[in-house]
Motif scaffolding. Structure first.
Motif, PDB file in Angstrom:
ATOM      1  N   ARG A  84      53.423  39.880  42.351  1.00  0.00           N
ATOM      2  CA  ARG A  84      53.804  38.692  41.578  1.00  0.00           C
ATOM      3  C   ARG A  84      52.900  37.524  41.933  1.00  0.00           C
ATOM      4  NH1 ARG A  84      58.785  40.276  43.200  1.00  0.00           N
ATOM      5  NH2 ARG A  84      60.008  41.329  41.589  1.00  0.00           N
ATOM      6  N   VAL A  85      52.671  36.669  40.951  1.00  0.00           N
ATOM      7  CA  VAL A  85      51.788  35.517  41.133  1.00  0.00           C
ATOM      8  C   VAL A  85      52.599  34.240  41.025  1.00  0.00           C
ATOM      9  CG1 VAL A  85      49.912  34.236  40.050  1.00  0.00           C
ATOM     10  CG2 VAL A  85      49.732  36.703  40.290  1.00  0.00           C
ATOM     11  N   ASP A  86      52.375  33.363  42.006  1.00  0.00           N
ATOM     12  CA  ASP A  86      52.998  32.042  41.998  1.00  0.00           C
ATOM     13  C   ASP A  86      51.907  31.047  41.609  1.00  0.00           C
ATOM     14  OD1 ASP A  86      53.942  29.510  42.639  1.00  0.00           O
ATOM     15  OD2 ASP A  86      54.983  30.169  44.446  1.00  0.00           O
ATOM     16  N   ALA A  87      52.126  30.298  40.529  1.00  0.00           N
ATOM     17  CA  ALA A  87      51.098  29.386  40.001  1.00  0.00           C
ATOM     18  C   ALA A  87      50.654  28.341  41.023  1.00  0.00           C
ATOM     19  CB  ALA A  87      51.624  28.683  38.750  1.00  0.00           C
ATOM     20  N   SER A  88      51.484  28.067  42.051  1.00  0.00           N
ATOM     21  CA  SER A  88      51.142  27.022  43.021  1.00  0.00           C
ATOM     22  C   SER A  88      50.496  27.584  44.290  1.00  0.00           C
ATOM     23  CB  SER A  88      52.401  26.239  43.402  1.00  0.00           C
ATOM     24  OG  SER A  88      53.316  27.094  44.059  1.00  0.00           O
ATOM     25  N   GLN A  89      50.385  28.900  44.379  1.00  0.00           N
ATOM     26  CA  GLN A  89      49.823  29.533  45.577  1.00  0.00           C
ATOM     27  C   GLN A  89      48.454  30.149  45.271  1.00  0.00           C
ATOM     28  OE1 GLN A  89      51.344  29.631  48.714  1.00  0.00           O
ATOM     29  NE2 GLN A  89      52.855  28.254  47.801  1.00  0.00           N
ATOM     30  N   LYS A  90      47.490  29.929  46.183  1.00  0.00           N
ATOM     31  CA  LYS A  90      46.161  30.510  45.981  1.00  0.00           C
ATOM     32  C   LYS A  90      46.213  32.030  46.092  1.00  0.00           C
ATOM     33  CE  LYS A  90      43.123  26.698  47.251  1.00  0.00           C
ATOM     34  NZ  LYS A  90      42.017  26.242  48.120  1.00  0.00           N
ATOM     35  N   ILE A  91      45.368  32.679  45.292  1.00  0.00           N
ATOM     36  CA  ILE A  91      45.268  34.137  45.343  1.00  0.00           C
ATOM     37  C   ILE A  91      43.866  34.526  45.803  1.00  0.00           C
ATOM     38  CG2 ILE A  91      47.026  34.675  43.612  1.00  0.00           C
ATOM     39  CD1 ILE A  91      44.762  34.847  41.530  1.00  0.00           C
ATOM     40  N   HIS A  92      43.747  35.735  46.299  1.00  0.00           N
ATOM     41  CA  HIS A  92      42.478  36.261  46.813  1.00  0.00           C
ATOM     42  C   HIS A  92      42.205  37.544  46.023  1.00  0.00           C
ATOM     43  CE1 HIS A  92      40.341  38.179  50.538  1.00  0.00           C
ATOM     44  NE2 HIS A  92      39.542  38.001  49.519  1.00  0.00           N
ATOM     45  N   LEU A  93      41.046  37.604  45.355  1.00  0.00           N
ATOM     46  CA  LEU A  93      40.768  38.727  44.453  1.00  0.00           C
ATOM     47  C   LEU A  93      39.271  38.955  44.329  1.00  0.00           C
ATOM     48  CD1 LEU A  93      42.603  40.521  42.556  1.00  0.00           C
ATOM     49  CD2 LEU A  93      41.892  39.020  40.699  1.00  0.00           C
ATOM     50  N   LYS A  94      38.886  40.205  44.051  1.00  0.00           N
ATOM     51  CA  LYS A  94      37.480  40.515  43.761  1.00  0.00           C
ATOM     52  C   LYS A  94      37.214  40.238  42.286  1.00  0.00           C
ATOM     53  CE  LYS A  94      36.734  44.135  47.222  1.00  0.00           C
ATOM     54  NZ  LYS A  94      35.809  43.402  48.060  1.00  0.00           N
ATOM     55  N   VAL A  95      36.114  39.526  42.004  1.00  0.00           N
ATOM     56  CA  VAL A  95      35.743  39.173  40.629  1.00  0.00           C
ATOM     57  C   VAL A  95      34.380  39.798  40.327  1.00  0.00           C
ATOM     58  CG1 VAL A  95      35.102  37.249  39.119  1.00  0.00           C
ATOM     59  CG2 VAL A  95      37.075  37.032  40.610  1.00  0.00           C
ATOM     60  N   PRO A  96      34.227  40.452  39.162  1.00  0.00           N
ATOM     61  CA  PRO A  96      32.938  41.083  38.844  1.00  0.00           C
ATOM     62  C   PRO A  96      31.840  40.064  38.543  1.00  0.00           C
ATOM     63  CG  PRO A  96      34.458  41.317  37.003  1.00  0.00           C
ATOM     64  CD  PRO A  96      35.240  40.697  38.127  1.00  0.00           C
ATOM     65  N   LEU A  97      30.608  40.456  38.793  1.00  0.00           N
ATOM     66  CA  LEU A  97      29.439  39.648  38.446  1.00  0.00           C
ATOM     67  C   LEU A  97      28.827  40.187  37.165  1.00  0.00           C
ATOM     68  CD1 LEU A  97      27.704  39.376  41.957  1.00  0.00           C
ATOM     69  CD2 LEU A  97      29.205  37.698  40.871  1.00  0.00           C
ATOM     70  N   HIS A  98      28.479  39.308  36.240  1.00  0.00           N
ATOM     71  CA  HIS A  98      27.778  39.696  35.013  1.00  0.00           C
ATOM     72  C   HIS A  98      26.352  39.159  35.098  1.00  0.00           C
ATOM     73  CE1 HIS A  98      31.451  40.484  32.191  1.00  0.00           C
ATOM     74  NE2 HIS A  98      31.497  41.180  33.299  1.00  0.00           N
ATOM     75  N   PHE A  99      25.379  40.048  35.005  1.00  0.00           N
ATOM     76  CA  PHE A  99      23.975  39.653  35.131  1.00  0.00           C
ATOM     77  C   PHE A  99      23.393  39.391  33.742  1.00  0.00           C
ATOM     78  CE2 PHE A  99      25.118  42.017  38.877  1.00  0.00           C
ATOM     79  CZ  PHE A  99      24.534  41.277  39.898  1.00  0.00           C
ATOM     80  N   ALA A 100      22.756  38.202  33.582  1.00  0.00           N
ATOM     81  CA  ALA A 100      22.228  37.808  32.274  1.00  0.00           C
ATOM     82  C   ALA A 100      20.741  37.464  32.375  1.00  0.00           C
ATOM     83  CB  ALA A 100      22.991  36.600  31.742  1.00  0.00           C
ATOM     84  N   ASN A 101      20.030  37.685  31.271  1.00  0.00           N
ATOM     85  CA  ASN A 101      18.619  37.282  31.100  1.00  0.00           C
ATOM     86  C   ASN A 101      17.638  37.988  32.034  1.00  0.00           C
ATOM     87  OD1 ASN A 101      19.442  35.349  29.121  1.00  0.00           O
ATOM     88  ND2 ASN A 101      20.050  33.992  30.781  1.00  0.00           N
ATOM     89  N   GLY A 102      18.000  39.174  32.494  1.00  0.00           N
ATOM     90  CA  GLY A 102      17.100  39.928  33.374  1.00  0.00           C
ATOM     91  C   GLY A 102      15.776  40.271  32.707  1.00  0.00           C
ATOM     92  N   GLU A 103      15.853  40.706  31.441  1.00  0.00           N
ATOM     93  CA  GLU A 103      14.626  41.112  30.726  1.00  0.00           C
ATOM     94  C   GLU A 103      13.710  39.925  30.454  1.00  0.00           C
ATOM     95  OE1 GLU A 103      13.764  44.307  30.100  1.00  0.00           O
ATOM     96  OE2 GLU A 103      15.551  44.759  31.273  1.00  0.00           O
ATOM     97  N   ALA A 104      14.271  38.722  30.441  1.00  0.00           N
ATOM     98  CA  ALA A 104      13.479  37.522  30.126  1.00  0.00           C
ATOM     99  C   ALA A 104      12.889  36.870  31.377  1.00  0.00           C
ATOM    100  CB  ALA A 104      14.354  36.509  29.400  1.00  0.00           C
ATOM    101  N   SER A 105      13.254  37.382  32.569  1.00  0.00           N
ATOM    102  CA  SER A 105      12.783  36.742  33.802  1.00  0.00           C
ATOM    103  C   SER A 105      11.293  36.980  34.015  1.00  0.00           C
ATOM    104  CB  SER A 105      13.561  37.266  35.008  1.00  0.00           C
ATOM    105  OG  SER A 105      13.176  38.597  35.275  1.00  0.00           O
ATOM    106  N   PRO A 106      10.586  36.014  34.622  1.00  0.00           N
ATOM    107  CA  PRO A 106       9.156  36.192  34.918  1.00  0.00           C
ATOM    108  C   PRO A 106       8.898  37.423  35.779  1.00  0.00           C
ATOM    109  CG  PRO A 106       9.834  33.921  35.308  1.00  0.00           C
ATOM    110  CD  PRO A 106      11.086  34.696  35.030  1.00  0.00           C
TER     111      PRO A 106
END
Length: 200
Positions: free
Chosen positions: A93-115
Motif C-alpha cells: 500500500r502507498v501512503d501519499a505523505s510517505q516517501k517510497i523507494h523504487l527502481k525506475v527504468p532509464l530511456h536512452f534517446a538520440n543515440g544515433e544522432a550523437s557525435p
C-alpha cells in the motif's frame, strides 16, 4: 495514466487453496503496508499482460478489491520455474505523505544522432538500465530520460548527470559515481582509421 486492475478478497488459505485458484485461472496475492494484510485473488490473464508493460513495475497502481480502490506498488512476482505462469504477487500500500523507494527504468534517446556514433564510429554501451530513486508517490516518474545527443567518442554519462524530476532523489549504493552509458570505439573503426593514416 494510472494502471488499474481488479481483485477479490481471498478467504481460503494454504497450498491446496492456492492450487485450486491457479487451476481456475486465478493468482493468489497479498497487499501489505499500513493497515491489515489482505489476501487477494487476481485474474491470471489480465495480470500476465500487465506485467509485460514496463510501467507496471515502476508506477503507482490502482487495485479495486471488491469495489474498494487502493493505491499500491508491485513489490514481488513469483513465476513457475519453466511455465509462463505467475504463482504469486505481492503489493505494498502507498501512503501519499510517505516517501517510497523504487527502481525506475532509464530511456536512452538520440543515440544515433550523437557525435560519438555519427562521427566517431562508436557504439553506445548502456551499462545501467534502471536506477533506485526515493520520492513522494505523486512525484514518481515512469522513467528517466538519458539524452545522448552530445556524447562524444570516449566519453561517458554518469549517474550524477541524470536529469531528475522535481522531488526525486537518487538512492546511492556504495561509493563512486556509476557509469550509465559510454561511447565505445568499435574495433573495425579503429583499424580503418589506422589504415587511412598509413595510406596518408
Amino acid at each position: 495514466m494510472q494502471i488499474q486492475f481488479k481483485a477479490t478478497k481471498r478467504v481460503e488459505q494454504g497450498t491446496g487453496a492456492s492450487r485450486r485458484l491457479r487451476r481456475a485461472g486465478q493468482i493468489p496475492g497479498i497487499i501489505y503496508g499500513s493497515g491489515d494484510v489482505e489476501t487477494i485473488a487476481l485474474d491470471h490473464n489480465e495480470l500476465y499482460h500487465l506485467l509485460r508493460k514496463e510501467a507496471f513495475h515502476a508506477s503507482i497502481l490502482s487495485v479495486d478489491v471488491d469495489g474498494a480502490k487502493q493505491a499500491v506498488l508491485l513489490r514481488d512476482t513469483q513465476w513457475h520455474p519453466f511455465r509462463q505462469q505467475i504463482l504469486h504477487l505481492d503489493f505494498q500500500r502507498v501512503d501519499a505523505s510517505q516517501k517510497i523507494h523504487l527502481k525506475v527504468p532509464l530511456h536512452f534517446a538520440n543515440g544515433e544522432a550523437s557525435p560519438a556514433v555519427k562521427l566517431g564510429g562508436c557504439m553506445i554501451s548502456h551499462t545501467i538500465t534502471e536506477v533506485d530513486v526515493q520520492c513522494l508517490p505523486g512525484n514518481l516518474p515512469e522513467f528517466i530520460e538519458v539524452d545522448l545527443a552530445n556524447l562524444q567518442a570516449g566519453e561517458s554519462i554518469h549517474v550524477s548527470q541524470l536529469p531528475l524530476p522535481a522531488g526525486v532523489e537518487l538512492v546511492a549504493h556504495g561509493e563512486g559515481d556509476p557509469v550509465v552509458a559510454t561511447a565505445v570505439t568499435v574495433k573495425g573503426a579503429v583499424a580503418e582509421e589506422g589504415a587511412e593514416g598509413a595510406a596518408a
